[in-house]
Scaffold this motif. Structure first.
Motif, PDB file in Angstrom:
ATOM      1  N   VAL A  37       0.844  -1.193   0.000  1.00  0.00           N
ATOM      2  CA  VAL A  37       0.000   0.000   0.000  1.00  0.00           C
ATOM      3  C   VAL A  37       0.879   1.243   0.000  1.00  0.00           C
ATOM      4  N   LYS A  38       0.376   2.283  -0.630  1.00  0.00           N
ATOM      5  CA  LYS A  38       1.108   3.544  -0.673  1.00  0.00           C
ATOM      6  C   LYS A  38       1.056   4.242   0.685  1.00  0.00           C
ATOM      7  N   ASP A  39      -0.116   4.218   1.288  1.00  0.00           N
ATOM      8  CA  ASP A  39      -0.327   4.908   2.549  1.00  0.00           C
ATOM      9  C   ASP A  39      -0.079   3.941   3.705  1.00  0.00           C
ATOM     10  N   ALA A  40       1.006   4.134   4.417  1.00  0.00           N
ATOM     11  CA  ALA A  40       1.372   3.233   5.516  1.00  0.00           C
ATOM     12  C   ALA A  40       0.446   3.381   6.713  1.00  0.00           C
ATOM     13  N   TYR A  41      -0.380   4.397   6.732  1.00  0.00           N
ATOM     14  CA  TYR A  41      -1.240   4.660   7.886  1.00  0.00           C
ATOM     15  C   TYR A  41      -2.673   4.216   7.663  1.00  0.00           C
ATOM     16  N   ASN A  83      -5.937   2.212   8.191  1.00  0.00           N
ATOM     17  CA  ASN A  83      -6.393   1.545   9.413  1.00  0.00           C
ATOM     18  C   ASN A  83      -6.672   0.072   9.164  1.00  0.00           C
ATOM     19  N   LYS A  84      -6.747  -0.700  10.244  1.00  0.00           N
ATOM     20  CA  LYS A  84      -6.861  -2.151  10.159  1.00  0.00           C
ATOM     21  C   LYS A  84      -8.174  -2.583   9.501  1.00  0.00           C
ATOM     22  N   GLU A  85      -9.260  -1.882   9.761  1.00  0.00           N
ATOM     23  CA  GLU A  85     -10.557  -2.232   9.163  1.00  0.00           C
ATOM     24  C   GLU A  85     -10.541  -2.040   7.652  1.00  0.00           C
ATOM     25  N   ALA A  86      -9.913  -0.965   7.189  1.00  0.00           N
ATOM     26  CA  ALA A  86      -9.819  -0.714   5.750  1.00  0.00           C
ATOM     27  C   ALA A  86      -8.972  -1.794   5.072  1.00  0.00           C
ATOM     28  N   MET A  87      -7.907  -2.199   5.723  1.00  0.00           N
ATOM     29  CA  MET A  87      -7.054  -3.245   5.165  1.00  0.00           C
ATOM     30  C   MET A  87      -7.801  -4.580   5.130  1.00  0.00           C
TER      31      MET A  87
END
Length: 85
Positions: A15-19, A21-25
């Motif tokens: 992923v580009k954005d390291a931040y 959240n766990k639910e989105a992942m």
């Protein structure tokens, strides 16, 4: 439609954005699994692969021929499953 067995799998997702959240992942992984289940079928495997039988000097391309080969526990000597790419 027959699907290939894939109950457990490891996915590497970059992923580009390291931040994120766990639910989105988790949602992203569920969506990827849904897509992969639709594409990982015997039909699509047979479209993308062929078998080279070097001993008999032939190339197997028909779905029924490929299915017989991939259902074996081990390949016969000098038979190779090749991706058409």
């Amino acid at each position: 439609m027959q699907t290939m067995k894939n109950s457990n799998r490891d996915l590497l997702v970059l992923v580009k954005d390291a931040y994120t959240n766990k639910e989105a992942m988790q949602h992203e992984l569920q969506q990827l699994n849904k897509l992969l289940v639709n594409f990982e079928t015997l039909e699509s495997f047979c479209i993308a692969h062929e078998v080279f039988d070097i001993q008999k000097y032939r190339i197997l391309k028909k779905k029924s021929q490929l299915q017989k080969v991939i259902e074996r526990e081990t390949l016969k000597p000098f038979m190779f499953i090749c991706n058409k790419n």
